[in-house]
Motif scaffolding. Structure first.
Motif, PDB file in Angstrom:
ATOM      1  N   ILE A 152      -9.260  68.237 -54.345  1.00 33.24           N
ATOM      2  CA  ILE A 152      -9.638  68.546 -53.194  1.00 33.24           C
ATOM      3  C   ILE A 152      -9.459  67.184 -52.483  1.00 33.24           C
ATOM      4  O   ILE A 152     -10.169  67.084 -51.283  1.00 33.24           O
ATOM      5  CB  ILE A 152     -10.814  69.348 -52.765  1.00 33.24           C
ATOM      6  N   ILE A 160      -6.206  74.816 -48.834  1.00 30.01           N
ATOM      7  CA  ILE A 160      -7.675  75.141 -48.654  1.00 30.01           C
ATOM      8  C   ILE A 160      -8.183  75.008 -47.174  1.00 30.01           C
ATOM      9  O   ILE A 160      -9.007  75.712 -46.712  1.00 30.01           O
ATOM     10  CB  ILE A 160      -8.330  74.542 -49.833  1.00 30.01           C
ATOM     11  N   ARG A 161      -7.573  73.850 -46.646  1.00 34.40           N
ATOM     12  CA  ARG A 161      -8.102  73.435 -45.315  1.00 34.40           C
ATOM     13  C   ARG A 161      -7.171  73.286 -44.394  1.00 34.40           C
ATOM     14  O   ARG A 161      -5.850  72.818 -45.019  1.00 34.40           O
ATOM     15  CB  ARG A 161      -9.239  72.570 -45.182  1.00 34.40           C
ATOM     16  N   GLN A 179     -22.124  75.966 -51.829  1.00 32.33           N
ATOM     17  CA  GLN A 179     -21.537  75.969 -50.545  1.00 32.33           C
ATOM     18  C   GLN A 179     -22.555  76.005 -49.190  1.00 32.33           C
ATOM     19  O   GLN A 179     -22.258  75.383 -48.111  1.00 32.33           O
ATOM     20  CB  GLN A 179     -20.920  77.460 -50.439  1.00 32.33           C
ATOM     21  N   ARG A 204      -9.174  79.686 -42.031  1.00 32.55           N
ATOM     22  CA  ARG A 204      -8.061  80.008 -42.696  1.00 32.55           C
ATOM     23  C   ARG A 204      -7.526  81.493 -42.329  1.00 32.55           C
ATOM     24  O   ARG A 204      -8.143  82.354 -42.680  1.00 32.55           O
ATOM     25  CB  ARG A 204      -7.974  79.850 -44.232  1.00 32.55           C
TER      26      ARG A 204
HETATM   27  N1  5AD Z   1     -13.132  75.542 -45.200  1.00 30.82           N
HETATM   28  C1  5AD Z   1     -13.925  74.437 -45.515  1.00 30.82           C
HETATM   29  N2  5AD Z   1     -13.879  74.220 -46.953  1.00 30.82           N
HETATM   30  C2  5AD Z   1     -13.402  75.050 -47.748  1.00 30.82           C
HETATM   31  N3  5AD Z   1     -13.448  75.235 -49.024  1.00 30.82           N
HETATM   32  C3  5AD Z   1     -12.808  76.228 -49.362  1.00 30.82           C
HETATM   33  N4  5AD Z   1     -12.255  77.020 -48.254  1.00 30.82           N
HETATM   34  C4  5AD Z   1     -13.048  76.336 -47.396  1.00 30.82           C
HETATM   35  C5  5AD Z   1     -12.621  76.551 -45.927  1.00 30.82           C
HETATM   36  N5  5AD Z   1     -12.066  77.304 -45.430  1.00 30.82           N
HETATM   37  C6  5AD Z   1     -14.132  74.412 -49.961  1.00 30.82           C
HETATM   38  C7  5AD Z   1     -15.108  74.911 -50.919  1.00 30.82           C
HETATM   39  C8  5AD Z   1     -14.656  75.081 -52.149  1.00 30.82           C
HETATM   40  C9  5AD Z   1     -13.904  73.761 -52.230  1.00 30.82           C
HETATM   41  C10 5AD Z   1     -12.757  73.792 -53.247  1.00 30.82           C
HETATM   42  O1  5AD Z   1     -13.234  73.522 -51.030  1.00 30.82           O
HETATM   43  O2  5AD Z   1     -16.531  74.180 -50.784  1.00 30.82           O
HETATM   44  O3  5AD Z   1     -15.613  75.170 -53.198  1.00 30.82           O
END
Ligand code: 5AD
Ligand code: SF4
Length: 477
Positions: free
Chosen positions: A15, A83-84, A301, A375
């Motif tokens: 990430i 993911i973001r 989380q 997302r």
């Molecule tokens: N917004 C922010 N962080 C996210 N993650 C996953 N989806 C989102 C999102 N929509 C983060 C979580 C996950 C990591 C791989 O990325 O913390 O464990």
């Protein structure tokens, strides 16, 4: 680099999407040169980096050689993350650069692989006019055919998600490798449906890879001089493979044991664990084998039970803390790290305080920290309101980062005076007179070289100093 949405130390690649994508290359694995070349950049999680090695292997089979120079490439690939929002913006910026390369060298093909390909599908071909290929994470075997299609002037697209594909039989081409540590993908997809997460949509249903093919890959790596493997999956604890011949089922604890038995000199790590699924059986297996590293990435989380429920994490604060206590009871030496999201839908200041307090209670050695990024298409985007202001999200993120820095510093300071077994990975970033390597707890230790030592060897190092990111030590005679 992380001014907007920082992670703590950048030790791991996962990430790390703001980082320039890694360029893969390894001379000794090149096929006969003289033919066509591909260039690949990867973003996102370790799984994506691991997938790029599968892609490289598939392309090498049909005569493509990897190149580090984008200007030399006939085929430019970018393995993407969704993911973001920021991860996607980074990729779009890179596509602009590739457009320029393409205009200088007509005939060059540009392909988007991975999670963005899956999320945006044909839309990507419309939005990014110069993209020729769009290939989802389960369609890499189709790449050679899609390249031919694109060479004939059509667009090559395959975003089919499979219930079976695990690429079990493909031996990844180890690209840009240090020759010491490698990733092994043990499963694909995710069935968890955390409400914030795009992964179930981009990577499809969960499926586990043949256990024997995993052991064979680990054995092969060890034979080739590798000394550490990291077993990868979105949720390794739900690994479950049924032997089609005998009907016997292998669970994650059993798989871990099988890989640990490949050789006592081969370290085994794994990522990522899910708090709802990590069992005492896994912890006891870790305790029994010195070569299974005492480190667990256990993303929390949020530390608040109401938010955890909205996130659909299927555990609450108490459950999480019970798992943490079990880890420290069964594995007193174990380090735990986490992923944390601040400012999820409707999170109050008090609920944010619960995240800070759980970080202290769990005593994380490190964390990956983010503010919530909605997302499209996810359960949270459909059912919840993204109502925490950007300002509050960022301020809470700063609180979390500040606290994690303190915790990491304290965690590392407690190691001063201790001696660890370190696997040497290579020269330190700072100097070629120093080596770097990790201890079992996944902490990077830097120490002066001593004659005769080489990467891939184990050495005992005594820690003399510590920052929040690194330990400094000396080789113990
Ligand atoms: N917004 C922010 N962080 C996210 N993650 C996953 N989806 C989102 C999102 N929509 C983060 C979580 C996950 C990591 C791989 O990325 O913390 O464990
Ligand atoms: Fe990014 Fe998740 Fe896809 Fe990995 S699985 S590349 S983290 S969206």
């Amino acid at each position: 680099m992380y001014d907007d949405n920082p992670t703590l130390s950048g030790i791991r690649k996962e990430i790390d999407e703001e980082k320039q994508g890694e360029v893969f290359f390894r001379e000794q694995t090149l096929p006969e040169d003289g033919g066509r070349h591909f260039y690949i950049e990867s973003y996102g999680c370790q799984m994506n980096f691991s997938d790029s090695e599968i892609v490289a292997s598939i392309l090498a089979e049909v005569g493509f050689s990897p190149t580090r120079e984008v200007e030399r490439a006939d085929l430019i690939l970018i393995n993407t993350c969704s993911i973001r929002e920021k991860a996607e913006e980074t990729v779009r910026k890179r596509l602009r650069i590739f457009d320029q390369v393409k205009s200088r060298r007509p005939g060059t093909l540009v392909g988007v692989l991975g999670c963005m390909a899956e999320r945006l599908k044909a839309k990507l071909l419309e939005e990014e006019k110069l993209v020729d290929l769009v290939v989802g994470p389960d369609a890499y075997r189709d790449l050679p055919a899609l390249v031919s299609t694109a060479e004939e002037g059509d667009k090559g697209i395959n975003v089919f998600l499979s219930r079976e594909e695990t690429y079990a039989d493909i031996s990844p081409l180890r690209l840009d490798s240090n020759g010491v540590t490698a990733f092994i993908s043990i499963m694909r997809g995710c069935d968890n449906m955390c409400s914030f997460c795009v992964v179930p949509f981009t990577r499809g249903r969960e499926r586990s890879r043949n256990a024997f093919s995993i052991v064979a890959e680990a054995t092969d790596l060890h034979r080739n001089g590798y000394r550490e493997v990291t077993l990868l999956g979105q949720n390794v604890d739900s690994y479950k493979w049924e032997n089609p011949e005998t009907g016997a089922v292998v669970n994650f604890a059993e798989l871990l044991e099988m890989v640990a038995q490949v050789d006592p000199g081969l370290r085994v790590r794994f990522s990522t664990s899910h708090p709802k699924d990590i069992t005492d059986e896994v912890l006891h297996t870790m305790a029994r084998h010195d070569n299974i590293c005492k480190y667990i990435h256990l993303p929390v989380q949020s530390g608040n039970s109401r938010i955890l429920e909205l996130m659909n994490r299927t555990y609450d604060r108490e459950w999480y803390l019970e798992r943490v206590r079990a880890i420290y009871r069964i594995l007193p030496e174990c380090a735990i790290s986490s992923d944390i999201i601040t400012g999820f839908c409707s999170e109050t200041e008090d609920e944010h305080q619960d995240t800070l307090s759980i970080m202290e209670l769990a005593n994380y050695s490190m964390s990956y920290m983010f503010y919530y990024s909605e997302r499209p298409g996810t359960p949270a985007a459909r059912k919840l309101t993204d109502d925490v202001s950007m300002e509050a999200k960022k301020r809470r993120l700063q609180d979390v980062i500040r606290l994690q820095n303190q915790l990491s510093f304290r965690h590392n300071q407690a190691d001063i005076g201790k001696t660890f077994e370190v696997l040497i990975e290579g020269d330190s970033k700072r100097s070629d007179e120093e080596f770097k390597g990790r201890n079992s707890q996944n902490k990077m230790i830097v120490f002066p070289k001593t004659p005769g030592l080489k990467p891939g060897e184990y050495v005992r190092v005594r820690v003399l100093e510590a920052t929040s990111a690194t330990l400094l030590g000396v080789v113990e005679k």
